[in-house]
Structures are given as C-alpha cells and as structure tokens.
Motif scaffolding. Sequence first.
Motif, PDB file in Angstrom:
ATOM      1  N   TYR A  70      16.200  -4.684  11.683  1.00  0.00           N
ATOM      2  CA  TYR A  70      17.083  -4.241  11.464  1.00  0.00           C
ATOM      3  C   TYR A  70      17.158  -3.026  10.391  1.00  0.00           C
ATOM      4  O   TYR A  70      17.231  -2.046  10.164  1.00  0.00           O
ATOM      5  N   ASP A  71      15.995  -3.009   9.663  1.00  0.00           N
ATOM      6  CA  ASP A  71      15.359  -2.067   8.579  1.00  0.00           C
ATOM      7  C   ASP A  71      14.538  -1.004   9.791  1.00  0.00           C
ATOM      8  O   ASP A  71      14.814   0.655   9.133  1.00  0.00           O
ATOM      9  N   GLY A  79       6.286   3.040   4.424  1.00  0.00           N
ATOM     10  CA  GLY A  79       5.682   3.538   4.710  1.00  0.00           C
ATOM     11  C   GLY A  79       5.405   4.517   5.650  1.00  0.00           C
ATOM     12  O   GLY A  79       5.324   5.952   6.238  1.00  0.00           O
ATOM     13  N   SER A  80       6.618   4.557   7.422  1.00  0.00           N
ATOM     14  CA  SER A  80       6.748   5.077   8.136  1.00  0.00           C
ATOM     15  C   SER A  80       7.265   6.054   8.190  1.00  0.00           C
ATOM     16  O   SER A  80       7.349   7.235   8.969  1.00  0.00           O
ATOM     17  N   VAL A  81       8.001   5.802   6.993  1.00  0.00           N
ATOM     18  CA  VAL A  81       9.091   7.422   7.031  1.00  0.00           C
ATOM     19  C   VAL A  81       8.515   8.217   5.973  1.00  0.00           C
ATOM     20  O   VAL A  81       8.421   9.502   6.073  1.00  0.00           O
ATOM     21  N   LEU A 115      16.628   7.368  10.202  1.00  0.00           N
ATOM     22  CA  LEU A 115      17.054   8.771   9.597  1.00  0.00           C
ATOM     23  C   LEU A 115      15.432   9.900   9.490  1.00  0.00           C
ATOM     24  O   LEU A 115      15.627  10.561   9.759  1.00  0.00           O
ATOM     25  N   LYS A 116      14.479   8.954  11.015  1.00  0.00           N
ATOM     26  CA  LYS A 116      13.326   9.939  10.725  1.00  0.00           C
ATOM     27  C   LYS A 116      13.965  10.912  12.002  1.00  0.00           C
ATOM     28  O   LYS A 116      13.074  12.091  12.166  1.00  0.00           O
ATOM     29  N   PRO A 139       0.800  -1.624   0.009  1.00  0.00           N
ATOM     30  CA  PRO A 139       0.126  -0.543  -0.049  1.00  0.00           C
ATOM     31  C   PRO A 139       0.612   0.872  -0.228  1.00  0.00           C
ATOM     32  O   PRO A 139       0.084   2.760  -0.515  1.00  0.00           O
ATOM     33  N   ASN A 140       1.993   1.368   0.594  1.00  0.00           N
ATOM     34  CA  ASN A 140       2.956   2.411   0.507  1.00  0.00           C
ATOM     35  C   ASN A 140       3.536   3.151  -0.701  1.00  0.00           C
ATOM     36  O   ASN A 140       3.324   3.956  -1.190  1.00  0.00           O
ATOM     37  N   ILE A 141       3.641   1.454  -1.390  1.00  0.00           N
ATOM     38  CA  ILE A 141       4.676   1.834  -2.616  1.00  0.00           C
ATOM     39  C   ILE A 141       3.538   2.704  -3.120  1.00  0.00           C
ATOM     40  O   ILE A 141       3.974   3.241  -4.690  1.00  0.00           O
TER      41      ILE A 141
END
Length: 487
Positions: A161-162, A272-274, A169-170, A35-37
């Motif tokens: 990890y991801d 999506g979180s980013v 970065l957020k 959904p986020n892509i």
Amino acid sequence: MGTSQHQRPNLLFVSLEDLNDYVEPLGGHPQVKTPNITRLAARGALFPNTFAAAPACAPARAAVLFGRMPWRTGLYTNKQQWFHAFKPGQDRSLIGVLRDSGFTTWGSGKMFYGGVNDAEWTNYFREPNDPYTRQSVLQQTGQIKAGMIDYGPALSEGPLYDERNATHLKNKMTRGASGQVWSLGIYRPHLPFIAPQRFFDLYPETVEPAPALKERLFDPFSSNEIEGLPREPRNRIVGAGMFGKKLYENQQYNSFLRAYLASISYADWVLGSVLDHLEAEGLTETTYIVLWSDHGYQFGEKNTFHKFSLWERSLRTPMIFAGPDIPTMRIETPVSNVDVGPTLLGLLGVARPQAFVDGQDLRPLFQKMETSALPPVVSCYGFPRVKPPAENGELLLAFSVRSATHRLVTYWNGGLELYDHTIDPYEQRNLANGPKYRSVPQDLNDIAHELASYIPQDPAATATPKKVPKKVPDGEGPFPHWVSSIG
C-alpha cells in the motif's frame, strides 16, 4: 528562499503513523535502521524533542492540519473526527490554505483521519488497502479478534500500500516543477506490523527490548514497572493491559517488537525512494521537505502497549524541516508537532490564517535565535467515564506539560506524575508520591506549579459526533476510511 523570482518553491509533506522515537537520529532503540530519515536529518533541521498534541490519530492530526489544539476543538479521541469540529468546505486545513494560495496539491496515503475534503486537493489518490491473512500466533490461535492487531512478514513482496501511494506521487514530481505540494501519508509503522521479509532480515531473531523498561525485560506481572503511578493511569491505561499479558504468555513480545522495527525500516525505505526521485528530477534545491509523525507508541513501558497515554514513548515523535536556506542543525528545544503549520506557511511565504491560533513559527530557531521564550509543550487526551456514565459523551481529561527538564502529567481526580528528564529520561521514577500538589517534594513545588500554569483552565466540551455527506470510492478491495470524500 533559494528559488528564482518567478518560481515558487515546492513542498514534500510526509507524515508517518504511530512512529515514536525509534529512529536513528533520536536514538530511541539501539538496533533500529532508518538510513533515509538519518539522511534527511543530515541536510535539514532536526527537532529531537517534538511532542504530539494528543496520543491518538484523530485529535493529533486535526491539531496539526487545522492549527488548533484539542482543548479548543473538543477533539480528544479517535471517536471524534476532524469534521466534528470543522466544517468541510468552510474551515480550511493546511492543505486548503496552500491550494487557496495558488499551490497545486497532490495527495496520497493517510493524512487526515476520517476522510478528505476534495475541494482542498488538485487530486487525491484513492488506493485500496492490502488484503492480509491472519498470520501471527495470537491471530491464528484466536486470542486476538481485531484483524488490525497482527504482525509478521508480508506474504507478498509488494508493491504494498505505501509503495503504491509513493509511486503515484513520484509520477507527479517532474523536473522543473514549481508551486507543487506532494502530500504523502506513509501508513507504516501503524498496525498491522507487516512488511516485506527483507526488512525483518535487517534485525536479529531476538531484538533488544524497549530501552525504557525498568528491568530491561518485559514482565506484565511485575509491579515494579508501575510503581509510583497514580490511581487514574493504573485503572484506565495500565488496567487495559491484557494484550501485553497475551504477548508474554505466548512468548510473542520479541516478535511483536521486531515487527515494529521492521515496519519502521520499511517506511524509511519508502521515504528513501521518494527522496531518490526528488534528487533524480533535480528538485531538491527548490523543494521544502517536512517530515512528522502524529504520535508515538509504547512497548510495555509501565506495562502499557499501543498509545493513548501521556508519557514519553506515546508523545515523542520525529520532526525534520529541510530545503532552501534551512541549515543542517539539531535543535533540542521542546516543540509541538502543531508547530508544523505556522513554520511551513512562513517558509512558503503564505499568510497564516487567523483560525490557526496554536503552534509556534520555528523559523527563528533556524537562525539560532533566543529560544527561552518558547513555552513548554502541552498535550492532552480524553478518557471515557465508566461509572457513573458521562452526560453527552463528556470525557475525563488528562494533560501532559513537557519542558526541557521535566514532564508533569495531571489527571481528572488530582493524580499527578512529575519526572525529571535531566536524570530520568525514561520516566521511571514519579517524583509526585501521592495525589494533589502537596505530594510534590518542596524543592520541586515551584517547577510543578509553573508547568501546571500552562494547562488550559477551560477546555472545550467534547465535540459531538455528527453525520456528514461521505462517499466511499468505487473499486476492488477494501478502501481505508481516510480516503472517503467528505463534504
């Protein structure tokens, strides 16, 4: 550009690893959930016919990040890394060019293969890998020795990890930011195909097999799947298919594919979180977003697994540009992921270095300008010679040339494949019924020769591996090879 005169745009630069066309906007697998892509594609320019420079991490990433194709650098396989062709501290990557131009560059995750040059980064976050236990049937029964080839639900819900890389970065993405580069290399869906259980729960226990399989089921003992292939790929690509046979004999094909789909959905969730954070900080109107993958992945098509082939599933990848003044559109023109650099530099108003000799600036396509001038997309890969051994590590080269209608694949001994994508999108029928161009049907001869004219005639010699100063981070847990300091 959508920003004030005194404010530079930001860049969210996201790569995903080993992600083929199994995403909703590309329709590669009917059950995949991304959904986020999809959300990102709905607010930017989607290039559904993007193809990798090479079907392997090291040469593909070096081509994108340094703006030079493998046949110029001699980087053809994962045994060669970017610093075998480029000098750390002297040859600037895309990130280094942006930092030299005044951007603040933050990085985390896997962007480069083999290590990073610290001089190009304001800060590069170094995070240890997740520890995994052997959990798949093939691992637990000892049929697979490499710990990387594993699949199944994570024993811990995370943060994995991801997620840790994304969180770092957020924390750098704050309201009012200007001239910032946030570079995130999302490792999934690379092996091991391990993700939290909730992403496996998105899929039925039995998923649909790879859509490109001829018989709509995977059977590595069927000759139908490889009918019409020349000798070279039969011996060097399909011939290495023991893994597929183990999956079949242990009834694990479905579990392996389902784990890949779950890993894709997990990577999509991290993305999506980013995106959510970017919106919460009010940065969407001043930030360009670029999403790309280094290459694709195969699931039994032509009895082949992994990548390292020059067919559609190994080369077709997602690519999206979004941000100020980029319209929502779907651009069907075949392009290369090496076009990322020239296009991105143009969007950010940064001069393209002379060293970035490859790749097209795709910005004219955002204005729906003429596309016929774009050449077909060329990709290549190098196979080690077995008998007799090659001198100086020289490789046997194969090339793919992909136009809007056809793909031509050429091999070192004259083997050919020609596919008509207007009627055969899964490349199931090779129209070249023998070696050399005399095997091509007369009505396709001009097309085959036109595509062949784009293959480089004097490709660079194989880059020689060399030692460079390398510092592995200190800390607890195993660190991945791409976070080492190079230089």
